[in-house]
Design an enzyme around this catalytic site. Sequence first.
Site, mmCIF file in Angstrom:
data_model
loop_
_atom_site.group_PDB
_atom_site.id
_atom_site.type_symbol
_atom_site.label_atom_id
_atom_site.label_comp_id
_atom_site.label_asym_id
_atom_site.label_seq_id
_atom_site.Cartn_x
_atom_site.Cartn_y
_atom_site.Cartn_z
ATOM 1 N N SER A 3 5.045 4.958 10.378
ATOM 2 C CA SER A 3 5.318 3.705 9.680
ATOM 3 C C SER A 3 3.980 2.917 9.579
ATOM 4 C CB SER A 3 6.098 2.639 10.346
ATOM 5 O OG SER A 3 5.361 2.111 11.267
ATOM 6 N N LYS A 4 3.846 2.286 8.450
ATOM 7 C CA LYS A 4 2.841 1.652 7.899
ATOM 8 C C LYS A 4 2.122 0.565 9.083
ATOM 9 C CE LYS A 4 3.722 1.127 3.496
ATOM 10 N NZ LYS A 4 3.814 0.424 2.138
ATOM 11 N N ARG A 5 3.255 -0.028 9.757
ATOM 12 C CA ARG A 5 2.982 -0.922 10.790
ATOM 13 C C ARG A 5 2.124 -0.425 11.856
ATOM 14 N NH1 ARG A 5 7.573 -2.282 12.792
ATOM 15 N NH2 ARG A 5 8.780 -1.335 11.167
ATOM 16 N N ASP A 50 0.730 -1.199 0.018
ATOM 17 C CA ASP A 50 -0.063 0.052 -0.032
ATOM 18 C C ASP A 50 1.018 1.253 0.039
ATOM 19 O OD1 ASP A 50 -2.292 1.422 0.311
ATOM 20 O OD2 ASP A 50 -2.985 0.285 1.994
#
Length: 491
Positions: A250-252, A14
């Site tokens: 961050s995407k996490r 993504d």
Amino acid sequence: MSVRVRVAPSPTGDPHVGTAYMSLFNLAFARQQGGQFVLRVEDTDRARFQADSEQQVYDTLSWLGLDWDEGPDKGGPYAPYRQSERLDTYKPHVDRLLAEGHAYLCWCTSARLTEMREDQQKRKLPTGYDRLCVGKTAEQRAELPGYQETPVVRMLVPEDPPLHFVDLIRGEVAAPHPDDQVILKADGFPTYHLAVVVDDHLMGITHVVRGEEWISSTPKHLLLFDWLGWERPAFAHMPLLRNVDKSKISKRKNPAARLTWFAEQGYLPEALLNFLGLLGYSVPGGEEVFDFARMSETFDWSRVNTVGPVFDLDKLAWLNGHYVRELSAADFVERSLPFLQRSGLVSPMPTEAELALVNAMVPAVQTRVALLSELPELVRFLFVPEADFEVEEAAAAKALTEANGPVLTAAADALEGVVEWTAPAVQAAVDGALLEGGLGLKRNKAYLPLRAAVCGRAIAPPLDESIALLGRERSLRRLRAAAAACGSDVR
Ligand code: GLU
């Protein structure tokens, strides 16, 4: 010379919000300078590659109105713009670096490299490749442990690499001494560091505008430009976007790091664009609400912030509410429909009655949502089939008390007499029955059970407009049912 800039996302999932942020700043500069903005896909990391990611980059950037002039989908004079399709381009440059002694083959296995690094850490030595392979032939190296047949190619970084460079945003920057960076991997793919330099050169990029996390890599890139005899581009390293706790986004950890999240949540692209601009840029008047044109017209590197901008979703919601209120009624309807459809309140092919209701509700709701995703809950009471209508527990507990039964009945009785079912007539009837001259209640106290009965929740559009929109029959039925639930008479 015409300005050429680029954004170079890696399709590893993504798209990150940073891709939009970088695109915005690149594009604002390019447009101001009458230059070109290139979209290059850096897909040389095959382990992390994800096939649908590239399309998501196109979709999200298009949604934001950040248009590129050249790219894999559009073509252009320097095609191909996807690095995996340019492999033949990189190889001769690697050969040249090897031949000229700026690079060497390295046959070390990853197990050996890990061991070496752990040993360096244990002994508190600076970590970096120990150059075991330098000056050796494959045969000589094969005699030693940790050998693999297919070598990688590493840069032979000199004692005195260019550690200082001038950054358009930061002025003179000092970067750390680099390691002997791998430039060609065992799978034959270049690493980012080689590919970025070769492509920036061949694509005529004049200004490299990217995130500050690349500052430490810039000396390696400068070396490559110099070794290959190419003119260095100018560099601008944008401050990294940070979470409210100042950590890197961050995407996490943060859903807002995913660029697709914003449309899902009902943020408007113009609000997100303004927000991203505001994070890194101040327009001359210092105003917070500005559009792309204003940013681009006034663009100046000295107006770009250097401190980590905080990704404050409250601020974004505020901006979004502003842009939602600015929409024309027709635009508001068009942008709201997908949210109403997704939540099942409006059919995939809206009926005329549904559309009429959506159009009618605009004045009551447009100023009351910050995000379009808040809309379905707010107007659910208007769209649900009567059999599915329920009063939320919390609202009912507070408002549908025994004492409120007569309030609901009095309101229903008064509403029976309303001839023309409009918001002002509804308001006059309700106020006449419940406030001074009627039951003598204060407005808030009187409206609370009515709102719970009609809208099923405590937070709803204004009561008169809600009742007017819901219609006579359904409003009366709900008021009578709620009165009954309070233990009052049913009529
Ligand atoms: N592919 C790199 C990234 O994903 C681009 C960095 C650069 O702009 O040089 O961030």
